[in-house]
Design a protein around this motif. Structure first.
Motif, short mmCIF file in Angstrom:
data_model
loop_
_atom_site.label_atom_id
_atom_site.label_comp_id
_atom_site.label_asym_id
_atom_site.label_seq_id
_atom_site.Cartn_x
_atom_site.Cartn_y
_atom_site.Cartn_z
N THR A 78 3.26 14.55 6.72
CA THR A 78 2.97 13.81 7.95
C THR A 78 3.23 12.32 7.77
N ALA A 79 4.26 11.97 7.01
CA ALA A 79 4.51 10.57 6.67
C ALA A 79 4.65 9.69 7.91
N ASP A 80 5.49 10.09 8.86
CA ASP A 80 5.68 9.26 10.06
C ASP A 80 4.39 9.11 10.86
N GLU A 81 3.66 10.20 10.97
CA GLU A 81 2.39 10.16 11.70
C GLU A 81 1.43 9.16 11.05
N ILE A 82 1.33 9.20 9.72
CA ILE A 82 0.44 8.28 8.99
C ILE A 82 0.92 6.84 9.13
N LEU A 83 2.23 6.62 8.96
CA LEU A 83 2.77 5.26 9.06
C LEU A 83 2.60 4.69 10.47
N ASN A 84 2.72 5.53 11.49
CA ASN A 84 2.51 5.07 12.87
C ASN A 84 1.04 4.86 13.18
N ARG A 85 0.20 5.66 12.58
CA ARG A 85 -1.24 5.56 12.84
C ARG A 85 -1.87 4.37 12.13
N CYS A 86 -1.43 4.11 10.90
CA CYS A 86 -2.04 3.06 10.08
C CYS A 86 -0.96 2.07 9.64
N GLY A 88 8.90 4.74 4.34
CA GLY A 88 8.18 3.49 4.42
C GLY A 88 8.50 2.68 5.65
N ARG A 89 7.80 1.57 5.74
CA ARG A 89 7.96 0.65 6.87
C ARG A 89 8.77 -0.55 6.40
N ILE A 136 0.84 -1.19 0.00
CA ILE A 136 0.00 0.00 0.00
C ILE A 136 0.88 1.25 0.00
N ILE A 137 0.61 2.14 -0.96
CA ILE A 137 1.33 3.41 -1.08
C ILE A 137 0.31 4.54 -0.95
N ALA A 185 -1.17 -0.58 8.15
CA ALA A 185 -1.43 -1.22 6.86
C ALA A 185 -0.74 -0.47 5.72
N VAL A 186 -0.31 0.76 5.96
CA VAL A 186 0.38 1.55 4.94
C VAL A 186 1.84 1.13 4.90
N ASP A 187 2.34 0.82 3.71
CA ASP A 187 3.73 0.41 3.55
C ASP A 187 4.64 1.58 3.19
N TYR A 188 4.14 2.51 2.35
CA TYR A 188 4.95 3.63 1.86
C TYR A 188 4.13 4.90 1.81
#
Length: 192
Positions: free
Chosen positions: A97-105, A143-144, A87-88, A107-110
């Motif tokens: 807000t990349a880190d915030e989104i990646l930490n919140r969800c 990304g994660r 998921i991108i 399921a997001v890979d990038y």
């Protein structure tokens, strides 16, 4: 590799310029790329069904203030059904807000930060070559890692030369866009 470029528009009559730019900019990559557009009035389950029906390896979502919450719900649902799909997210609602989104969800890979054409191109090329797109930092891509650690670029990027971006519409689009608003871009960024 099959990639689905996805947009959840604010109304049925709207179209999404960003996904068409991404498809046009990556046309020389040897992959199968489709565009699917929905509206915030569509049921999330129907959006999920349509995405899964495409059998993609990667789903990229264009995010804005009007669709971010719905997009994150759909992303969670996609990963629950098909955890193998990458998921991108990109667009103005996640660019800073990349880190915030990646930490919140989770399921997001990038997250593609800023103007996405060049970053998306490099990320898809890396994935196509069996890489994770994080080992060698791609400007604008956060990304994660498989370990769960957030890696990659922390900067939002701009396209260096706008003349490298091809016209986003092709003849095949016109049938789907017949009763929709078609957007053109004469400049980028805030004029103020």
């Amino acid at each position: 590799m099959k990639i689905l470029l996805t947009a959840i528009n604010s109304k049925f009559v709207h179209s999404n310029l960003a996904v068409r730019y991404l498809k046009a900019f990556t046309k020389d990559i040897d992959y199968d790329c489709n565009i699917r557009e929905f509206s915030i009035n569509d049921r999330e389950e129907k959006i999920l069904e349509e995405i899964i029906k495409e059998s993609p390896n990667v789903v990229a979502f264009s995010t804005y203030i009007w669709n971010i919450e719905m997009t994150l719900h759909v992303v969670d649902m996609v990963k629950a059904v098909r955890p193998d799909i990458k998921i991108i997210l990109g667009g103005p609602e996640v660019s800073f807000t990349a880190d915030e989104i990646l930490n919140r969800c989770h399921a997001v890979d990038y997250v593609v930060q800023g103007e996405g054409e060049e970053a998306f191109y490099q990320l898809i090329s890396a994935l196509q070559n069996g890489k994770d797109g994080l080992g060698e930092e791609i400007p604008g891509v956060r990304g994660r890692h498989i370990t769960g650690q957030l890696m990659g670029s922390t900067e939002a990027v701009e396209v260096k030369d706008l003349s490298t971006i091809p016209f986003p519409y092709v003849e095949e689009d016109m049938e789907d866009l017949e009763h929709k608003i078609i957007y053109y871009e004469s400049s980028r960024g805030c004029p103020f």
